[in-house]
Design an enzyme around this catalytic site. Structure first.
Site, short mmCIF file in Angstrom:
data_model
loop_
_atom_site.label_atom_id
_atom_site.label_comp_id
_atom_site.label_asym_id
_atom_site.label_seq_id
_atom_site.Cartn_x
_atom_site.Cartn_y
_atom_site.Cartn_z
N GLU A 12 0.87 -0.94 0.04
CA GLU A 12 -0.04 -0.13 0.10
C GLU A 12 0.90 1.07 0.00
OE1 GLU A 12 -3.06 -0.17 -0.32
OE2 GLU A 12 -3.73 -2.08 0.49
N CYS B 193 -2.57 8.74 2.86
CA CYS B 193 -2.28 7.97 1.63
C CYS B 193 -3.40 8.71 0.55
CB CYS B 193 -2.00 6.76 1.73
SG CYS B 193 -3.35 5.79 2.54
P1 NAD Z 1 8.48 5.13 4.51
O1 NAD Z 1 8.23 4.37 3.21
O2 NAD Z 1 9.56 5.93 4.77
O3 NAD Z 1 8.44 4.09 5.76
C1 NAD Z 1 7.51 3.19 5.84
C2 NAD Z 1 8.05 2.03 6.78
O4 NAD Z 1 9.15 1.50 6.12
C3 NAD Z 1 8.85 2.64 7.98
O5 NAD Z 1 8.57 1.66 9.15
C4 NAD Z 1 10.02 2.69 7.65
O6 NAD Z 1 11.17 2.23 8.81
C5 NAD Z 1 10.34 1.38 6.78
N1 NAD Z 1 11.49 1.05 5.76
C6 NAD Z 1 12.34 2.05 5.47
N2 NAD Z 1 12.99 1.43 4.43
C7 NAD Z 1 12.93 0.27 4.39
C8 NAD Z 1 13.47 -0.87 3.51
N3 NAD Z 1 14.32 -0.52 2.76
N4 NAD Z 1 12.82 -1.92 3.78
C9 NAD Z 1 11.74 -2.18 4.59
N5 NAD Z 1 11.19 -1.22 5.36
C10 NAD Z 1 11.83 -0.11 5.30
O7 NAD Z 1 6.82 5.78 4.63
P2 NAD Z 1 6.62 7.00 5.85
O8 NAD Z 1 7.40 8.07 5.44
O9 NAD Z 1 6.53 6.29 7.01
O10 NAD Z 1 4.88 7.13 5.08
C11 NAD Z 1 4.54 7.91 4.30
C12 NAD Z 1 4.05 7.38 3.11
O11 NAD Z 1 3.23 5.93 3.44
C13 NAD Z 1 3.59 8.26 2.14
O12 NAD Z 1 4.06 7.78 0.93
C14 NAD Z 1 2.22 7.77 2.00
O13 NAD Z 1 1.33 7.73 0.95
C15 NAD Z 1 2.39 6.10 2.43
N6 NAD Z 1 1.15 5.69 2.91
C16 NAD Z 1 0.48 4.66 2.33
C17 NAD Z 1 -0.84 4.05 2.60
C18 NAD Z 1 -1.62 3.24 1.64
O14 NAD Z 1 -2.63 2.63 2.22
N7 NAD Z 1 -1.40 3.37 0.43
C19 NAD Z 1 -1.31 4.42 3.86
C20 NAD Z 1 -0.52 5.29 4.57
C21 NAD Z 1 0.96 5.75 4.12
#
Ligand code: NAD
Length: 483
Positions: A249, A283
């Site tokens: 997502e 999101c």
């Molecule tokens: P992010 O991608 O920076 O981090 C998300 C998670 O992934 C965190 O727990 C982070 O520590 C982890 N992470 C970071 N690098 C990783 C890797 N290489 N491998 C595995 N895990 C890793 O996102 P964020 O800044 O926390 O959240 C914002 C983003 O999330 C926005 O783009 C938003 O649109 C998206 N989002 C999407 C939905 C949806 O349902 N589509 C819902 C909420 C947020």
């Protein structure tokens, strides 16, 4: 309100708190000089220990009768419900939302647990097909350990969307919360884990290294990830090495198309919920608004009048319409985007009021901004802003509006606003996205059982639904007897 003394959060493995050598700080994004707590910084070795514990628990949990699994998941839902009144304040302090947004996170999380508990038994029934030559049984078998990685914006619901379908179908789980909103969620998960067998719920903490180790571990059979699109690409690449099942997502850049028969005064309050809730950090929030050119001046002026009523401040200040952004990186990204948009020659209006001007610079606060006279290729239109700034873009014909709405790498949510349902439906069907809402575009647009997820760079798979979600947590095992 309970006192919010600094918390120390450890890893949770096999229902035991596991300390680590290093801890990272979590600060209040609305008062950055305030420490909320310290959280154990895990390593790849900790991930290995947690996954092995989850795998060990899986060997028994998969054989627990589905009715008993449902009973235990409902007990965990009860824990969530009871914990909300205490943990919602802590959640506000670490993720920066206002109180009703934190409460919504818990309510929705509880709804998701109850929903999957209600459909699990029927879903897990095997299906028999018999004819003259053979007897076939299609069994549904749990996959194993699920690795769940979540962001900071709505941590409770986004975790429950993975935990509930995973557990009712007989899988165990290792969860990695976001480093910028890990505490309330971890306390909640620890309490929920206590009503389940050891090792069914495990929690690890850390940065990309820890997330990456989880997505590559050979005993993890499914990865359920919510987060940014670029991180999602890294997750998909890592998970592909051992062909793990994957739900992603990711980011969104949701268009809202306002048809020329929409009642401006009626729709704007609803539209605003989609734009500025969680300071724009949703999101499937409204990220661009398309308005028929003959009504754009009236729409823009009325929209700005409403937005000017907004009050921005700390999430625990009852007067706040929305709170600060969650973290420095996101704050600087949005500030920079606003600056670039101003420099492009667009009209950028900063509206609303600061609730605490003296404390303003001690938090990641940004007032609501509204943009017009902007090129469609400008970054504020083409990228995900994830902050309280919205571009309003004119269109001549509905076909042009649909073409602009679809001119995006993303395809998560979208909406059409009109007084005429049939007209709106015809437009909705032309939009390329996972969901299109008519006359709404916020939390109330979602419905349990309705598949939620994205196309294009917004992701793979669906959450919140029955079959299309649960099938991602099981393997089909076909048994055929030839007569
Ligand atoms: P992010 O991608 O920076 O981090 C998300 C998670 O992934 C965190 O727990 C982070 O520590 C982890 N992470 C970071 N690098 C990783 C890797 N290489 N491998 C595995 N895990 C890793 O996102 P964020 O800044 O926390 O959240 C914002 C983003 O999330 C926005 O783009 C938003 O649109 C998206 N989002 C999407 C939905 C949806 O349902 N589509 C819902 C909420 C947020």
């Amino acid at each position: 309100m309970k006192t919010l003394a600094n918390k120390k959060v450890n890893l949770l493995i096999n229902n035991q708190e596991v300390p680590t050598q290093n801890y990272f700080e979590v600060r209040d994004p609305g008062k950055v000089n305030e420490l909320i707590g310290e959280v154990a910084l895990g390593t790849s070795e900790d991930v290995d220990t947690a996954v092995k514990a989850a795998h060990n628990a899986f060997l028994s949990w998969k054989n627990v009768d589905v009715r008993e699994r449902v009973r235990l998941v409902l007990a965990a839902a009860g824990v969530l419900e009871d914990s909300m009144s205490e943990l919602k304040y802590l959640l506000v302090k670490e993720h920066g939302g206002v109180l009703w947004e934190a409460e919504t996170d818990f309510y929705l999380g509880n709804g998701v647990l109850n929903y999957y508990a209600s459909i699990a038994k029927d879903y897990m029934e095997s299906e028999q097909i018999e004819d003259e030559t053979s007897w076939i049984s299609v069994e549904k078998v749990s996959k194993g350990v699920v690795g769940a990685i979540v962001p900071w914006n709505m941590p409770v619901i986004l975790t429950m969307m993975k935990l509930a379908p995973a557990l009712v179908t007989g899988n165990t789980i290792v969860i990695k919360p976001s480093p910028t909103a890990p505490i309330a969620l971890s306390i909640l998960l620890q309490k929920m884990a206590e009503v389940l067998p050891d090792g069914v719920i495990n929690v690890i903490h850390g940065n990309a290294e820890v997330g990456s180790a989880l997505t590559q571990h050979p005993l993890v059979k499914k990865v359920a990830f919510t987060g940014g699109t670029e991180t999602g690409r890294a997750v998909a690449t890592n998970a592909a090495k051992s062909f793990k099942a994957l739900t992603l997502e990711l980011g969104g850049n949701d268009p809202a198309i306002i048809l020329d028969d929409a009642q401006i005064e009626t729709i704007i309050p609803k539209l605003l919920k989609g734009v500025y809730t969680r300071s724009g950090q949703i999101c499937f929030g409204v990220k661009r608004i398309y308005v028929q050119e003959n009504m754009i001046e009236k729409f823009y002026n009325t929209f700005c009048e409403f937005v000017d009523e907004y009050k921005v401040g700390h999430g625990l200040d009852e007067r706040a319409s929305f709170g600060p952004l969650n973290n420095k990186k996101q704050f600087e990204y949005v500030k920079n985007l606003i600056e670039k948009t101003k420099q492009s020659g667009a009209t950028v209006r900063e509206l609303g009021q600061k609730l605490d001007p003296d404390g303003w610079d001690n938090g990641y606060y940004i007032l609501p901004h509204v943009v017009k006279n902007i090129s469609h290729s400008s970054p504020i239109v083409s990228s995900e802003q994830f902050g309280p700034i919205i571009p309003i873009i004119p269109y001549k014909t509905v076909n042009e509006a649909v073409a602009m709405a679809n001119d995006s790498e993303y395809g998560l949510g979208s909406s059409v606003w009109s007084s005429d349902f049939e007209k709106a439906l015809a437009v909705a069907k032309q939009i390329e996205s996972g969901s299109t809402f008519i006359n709404s575009h916020s939390f109330d647009s979602l419905s349990l059982g309705m598949p939620f997820g994205g196309i294009k760079d917004s992701g793979i798979g669906r959450e919140l639904s029955g079959e299309s979600t649960l099938s991602a947590y099981i393997n089909y095992h076909s048994i055929r007897y030839v007569k």
